[in-house]
Scaffold this motif. Structure first.
Motif, mmCIF file in Angstrom:
data_model
loop_
_atom_site.group_PDB
_atom_site.id
_atom_site.type_symbol
_atom_site.label_atom_id
_atom_site.label_comp_id
_atom_site.label_asym_id
_atom_site.label_seq_id
_atom_site.Cartn_x
_atom_site.Cartn_y
_atom_site.Cartn_z
ATOM 1 N N ILE A 17 -5.849 8.944 5.614
ATOM 2 C CA ILE A 17 -5.532 7.981 5.296
ATOM 3 C C ILE A 17 -4.048 9.016 5.516
ATOM 4 N N ALA A 18 -3.759 9.794 4.458
ATOM 5 C CA ALA A 18 -2.253 10.210 4.720
ATOM 6 C C ALA A 18 -2.776 12.284 3.737
ATOM 7 N N PRO A 20 1.095 9.323 7.274
ATOM 8 C CA PRO A 20 1.994 10.102 6.642
ATOM 9 C C PRO A 20 1.293 11.203 5.391
ATOM 10 N N ILE A 21 2.117 11.940 5.953
ATOM 11 C CA ILE A 21 2.159 13.594 5.534
ATOM 12 C C ILE A 21 3.940 13.619 4.793
ATOM 13 N N LEU A 76 2.361 10.246 -6.638
ATOM 14 C CA LEU A 76 2.762 8.740 -7.399
ATOM 15 C C LEU A 76 3.745 8.273 -6.555
ATOM 16 N N GLU A 77 5.349 8.489 -6.038
ATOM 17 C CA GLU A 77 5.840 7.594 -5.330
ATOM 18 C C GLU A 77 5.382 7.919 -3.905
ATOM 19 N N PHE A 78 4.893 8.285 -3.213
ATOM 20 C CA PHE A 78 4.368 8.792 -2.278
ATOM 21 C C PHE A 78 3.195 7.654 -2.011
ATOM 22 N N LEU A 79 1.729 7.972 -2.988
ATOM 23 C CA LEU A 79 0.648 6.668 -2.660
ATOM 24 C C LEU A 79 1.071 5.453 -2.824
#
Length: 209
Positions: free
Chosen positions: A55-56, A150-151, A201-204
């Motif tokens: 997913i990422a 997304p990475i 957490l912001e990325f997720l």
């Protein structure tokens, strides 16, 4: 995990296979994969082998490998020598050397890390260095464009080598972002745990939305 004597279990191919067997064991169809340093190399290797399952990816202080043959050869020789030193001199002597590298100068928790890492297994550490040396890892620079998810790349401001490597990786990836954590070295999650956690957490959460 176990620390088998057979060095073949520590190669990049085996590590990717082990990760896949765990994912299949738990019946997970798709995952967010994350790794630090050697774990970032393993995560990248897995992502390129099984992109349909990702997913990422969150890669902290990682690299896409070494390109030049002579540099690869030199790194393999260096890591083989370190592996022999671990076998001959034990964990404590190795940790004294390893944590005194410039890479870890900004770490404040060296003593607690030594205490935790001293529980490591001599065979496991030595085999990891010799069989999963960065010098033996495939160079993935020409494959980074294939990753279409997304990475999040994370490096420390004081870790110039890996920050520069990740700046270059960013240019070759389609959906990546690179965050440089100020006043930190190679091990950003230990040096700035709250900031690191918030970034992840912001990325997720962005992906959730």
């Amino acid at each position: 995990t176990d620390s088998p004597v057979n060095g073949d279990e520590y190669t990049c191919t085996s590590i990717v296979r082990h990760i896949n067997s765990i994912i299949e064991h738990f019946g997970m169809k798709k995952i967010v994969i994350a790794g630090y340093s050697m774990g970032a190399r393993a995560s990248l290797s897995y992502s390129l082998k099984h992109p349909d399952k990702i997913i990422a990816a969150i890669l902290e202080s990682g690299t896409a490998g070494i390109e030049e043959f002579e540099a690869k050869k030199e790194r393999v020789e260096h890591d083989l020598l370190l592996a022999e030193q671990i076998k001959n001199n034990g964990i404590e002597a190795f940790l004294e050397y390893w944590l005194n590298q410039p890479l870890f100068n900004s770490l404040n928790e060296i003593n607690s890390i030594k205490e935790t890492r001293s529980n490591n297994n001599v065979v496991g550490l030595a085999n990891s260095l010799s069989a999963f040396s960065t010098g033996l890892m495939n160079s993935y620079w020409n494959d980074l464009h294939k990753l279409n998810f997304p990475i999040l790349l994370i490096t420390g401001e004081l870790d110039l080598k890996f920050t520069n490597l990740n700046k270059r990786m960013l240019q070759l990836m389609n959906q990546a972002q690179h965050v440089i954590i100020p006043e930190t070295g190679h091990n950003t999650h230990l040096e700035k745990p709250e900031l690191f956690t918030n970034l992840v957490l912001e990325f997720l959460n962005k992906m959730k939305r």
